[in-house]
Design a protein around this motif. Sequence first.
Motif, PDB file in Angstrom:
ATOM      1  N   LYS A  40      11.293  48.761 -33.189  1.00 38.89           N
ATOM      2  CA  LYS A  40      10.885  49.475 -34.037  1.00 38.89           C
ATOM      3  C   LYS A  40      10.620  48.710 -35.606  1.00 38.89           C
ATOM      4  O   LYS A  40      11.561  48.169 -36.011  1.00 38.89           O
ATOM      5  CB  LYS A  40      11.575  50.585 -34.193  1.00 38.89           C
ATOM      6  CG  LYS A  40      11.651  51.779 -33.090  1.00 38.89           C
ATOM      7  CD  LYS A  40      12.728  53.032 -33.356  1.00 38.89           C
ATOM      8  CE  LYS A  40      12.455  53.966 -32.131  1.00 38.89           C
ATOM      9  NZ  LYS A  40      13.145  55.170 -32.443  1.00 38.89           N
ATOM     10  N   SER A  82       8.852  49.055 -39.835  1.00 39.23           N
ATOM     11  CA  SER A  82       8.482  49.933 -41.115  1.00 39.23           C
ATOM     12  C   SER A  82       8.296  49.013 -42.031  1.00 39.23           C
ATOM     13  O   SER A  82       9.142  48.294 -42.595  1.00 39.23           O
ATOM     14  CB  SER A  82       9.521  51.018 -41.351  1.00 39.23           C
ATOM     15  OG  SER A  82       8.862  51.629 -42.397  1.00 39.23           O
ATOM     16  N   HIS A 137       7.502  49.885 -29.947  1.00 38.75           N
ATOM     17  CA  HIS A 137       7.286  49.210 -28.776  1.00 38.75           C
ATOM     18  C   HIS A 137       8.138  49.273 -27.853  1.00 38.75           C
ATOM     19  O   HIS A 137       9.509  48.906 -28.041  1.00 38.75           O
ATOM     20  CB  HIS A 137       6.639  47.837 -28.960  1.00 38.75           C
ATOM     21  CG  HIS A 137       6.061  47.072 -27.839  1.00 38.75           C
ATOM     22  ND1 HIS A 137       4.875  47.709 -26.822  1.00 38.75           N
ATOM     23  CD2 HIS A 137       6.531  45.835 -27.072  1.00 38.75           C
ATOM     24  CE1 HIS A 137       4.600  46.757 -26.151  1.00 38.75           C
ATOM     25  NE2 HIS A 137       5.421  45.857 -26.205  1.00 38.75           N
ATOM     26  N   SER A 152      -1.527  58.500 -36.404  1.00 37.27           N
ATOM     27  CA  SER A 152      -0.656  57.743 -35.399  1.00 37.27           C
ATOM     28  C   SER A 152      -1.367  57.596 -33.942  1.00 37.27           C
ATOM     29  O   SER A 152      -2.224  58.708 -33.685  1.00 37.27           O
ATOM     30  CB  SER A 152       0.694  58.444 -35.080  1.00 37.27           C
ATOM     31  OG  SER A 152       0.621  59.808 -34.764  1.00 37.27           O
ATOM     32  N   VAL A 208      -0.016  52.947 -28.088  1.00 39.31           N
ATOM     33  CA  VAL A 208      -0.615  51.885 -27.538  1.00 39.31           C
ATOM     34  C   VAL A 208      -0.238  51.582 -26.259  1.00 39.31           C
ATOM     35  O   VAL A 208       1.401  51.428 -25.876  1.00 39.31           O
ATOM     36  CB  VAL A 208       0.125  50.648 -28.699  1.00 39.31           C
ATOM     37  CG1 VAL A 208      -0.491  49.224 -28.193  1.00 39.31           C
ATOM     38  CG2 VAL A 208      -0.449  51.153 -29.996  1.00 39.31           C
ATOM     39  N   GLU A 262       3.589  52.960 -29.899  1.00 41.35           N
ATOM     40  CA  GLU A 262       3.098  53.743 -31.040  1.00 41.35           C
ATOM     41  C   GLU A 262       2.863  53.088 -32.455  1.00 41.35           C
ATOM     42  O   GLU A 262       3.996  52.324 -32.926  1.00 41.35           O
ATOM     43  CB  GLU A 262       3.836  55.068 -31.244  1.00 41.35           C
ATOM     44  CG  GLU A 262       2.833  56.135 -31.976  1.00 41.35           C
ATOM     45  CD  GLU A 262       3.835  57.415 -32.329  1.00 41.35           C
ATOM     46  OE1 GLU A 262       3.146  58.332 -31.903  1.00 41.35           O
ATOM     47  OE2 GLU A 262       5.170  57.405 -32.698  1.00 41.35           O
ATOM     48  N   VAL A 263       1.959  53.124 -32.884  1.00 38.45           N
ATOM     49  CA  VAL A 263       1.478  52.668 -34.565  1.00 38.45           C
ATOM     50  C   VAL A 263       1.059  54.069 -35.154  1.00 38.45           C
ATOM     51  O   VAL A 263       0.289  54.754 -35.016  1.00 38.45           O
ATOM     52  CB  VAL A 263       0.318  51.702 -34.378  1.00 38.45           C
ATOM     53  CG1 VAL A 263       0.066  51.232 -35.613  1.00 38.45           C
ATOM     54  CG2 VAL A 263       0.908  50.479 -33.480  1.00 38.45           C
ATOM     55  N   LYS A 322       4.140  52.062 -39.597  1.00 39.32           N
ATOM     56  CA  LYS A 322       5.407  52.088 -38.778  1.00 39.32           C
ATOM     57  C   LYS A 322       4.870  51.771 -37.359  1.00 39.32           C
ATOM     58  O   LYS A 322       3.681  52.265 -37.099  1.00 39.32           O
ATOM     59  CB  LYS A 322       6.040  53.445 -38.697  1.00 39.32           C
ATOM     60  CG  LYS A 322       6.480  53.910 -40.129  1.00 39.32           C
ATOM     61  CD  LYS A 322       7.151  55.182 -40.056  1.00 39.32           C
ATOM     62  CE  LYS A 322       6.179  56.536 -39.659  1.00 39.32           C
ATOM     63  NZ  LYS A 322       6.914  57.643 -39.519  1.00 39.32           N
ATOM     64  N   ALA A 323       5.633  51.104 -36.548  1.00 34.15           N
ATOM     65  CA  ALA A 323       5.281  50.688 -35.330  1.00 34.15           C
ATOM     66  C   ALA A 323       6.604  50.807 -34.171  1.00 34.15           C
ATOM     67  O   ALA A 323       7.638  50.365 -34.837  1.00 34.15           O
ATOM     68  CB  ALA A 323       4.651  49.487 -35.242  1.00 34.15           C
TER      69      ALA A 323
END
Length: 330
Positions: A109, A111, A124, A149, A152, A132-133, A121-122
Amino acid sequence: MAEMESGAGNPNYVVAPAPTDPPPPQLTHSRRPILSFPTRPAVRVTTEFDSESAVFFNKISCKFLDSLAKLKFSFHNNSKGDISEPQISFVSKNLSLHYDLEDHNALVKSSIDVGPRFQLKAAHDVKAQQGEVAMVANLANPGYALELSTAVPSVGLPKATFRFPVGEVSLQEKEEEEVNNNLLSVSGILKGRFLNGVCTAQYKDDDLKLGYCYKDDELSFHPVFSLPSNALTFAFKRQLGPSDKLSYWYNCDSNYWSAVYKHTYGKDFKFKAGYDSEVRLGWASLWVGDEGGKAKTAPMKMKVQFMLQVPQDDIKSSALMFRVKKRWDI
């Protein structure tokens, strides 16, 4: 006479010496060690034990880089010494990494602030190859923000959430298998003050919940009405004294109810007793240490809970359980 007054002709008159400048300060040379080693960061060890599961939860953590980042190692173990769910975590302001040693999987994660009003923010999941992005934009007026948002890999239009001082509204594409088409789903929450209380309207997945919460120093009342199920629940709390409180919850649709009595002894001792009609169970517990606080603030950095559960249908199967949480700073 003037000379006598000024002291020029007085034999007892003494002329004061002229002031002199103070001597210059002496230079001192401090000896510095040839080799200097950084101080070891403080290590925190926390152990929790729950008698119901008979499993220990252990956590070892330390802060470094002037507390800008934290490194943590956690695992479970039973009475036989078998270790399970080991995990290593690295947590900082802009990046966090959680690695599962058993599953060989990592969750990342991050930010990042992009300018004064934008935040990226991401997240994976390495093994699942999903994430998510999101981009958050704080608007000029305080309390207003827009967030976009998307998953991905992307499976549709991004989700849009608009936040404002009295709530938020979200728009998201939703797949309908029956019509084999994607529809736009709307969800949100609104809050507003009314008659010394707060009214709340929450809408999600075609369900609408209407609630009202009133609270003062001695009393709180919180009914919730759901549509289209027409279910009504309400929670009631009464402060009986400085150290005594009674809580009651009732579901008008199922007739289930629960009640809890709480008595506090200072800050670090709390006694609670209650009954739940849905599971037909009475219970009583004693907390040593702040129930909602951390072990750091508890006496001897240790929190203990003793709980007695008494089933209404089978009193002989009553059980006494306890939980312990202890922290060491090394």
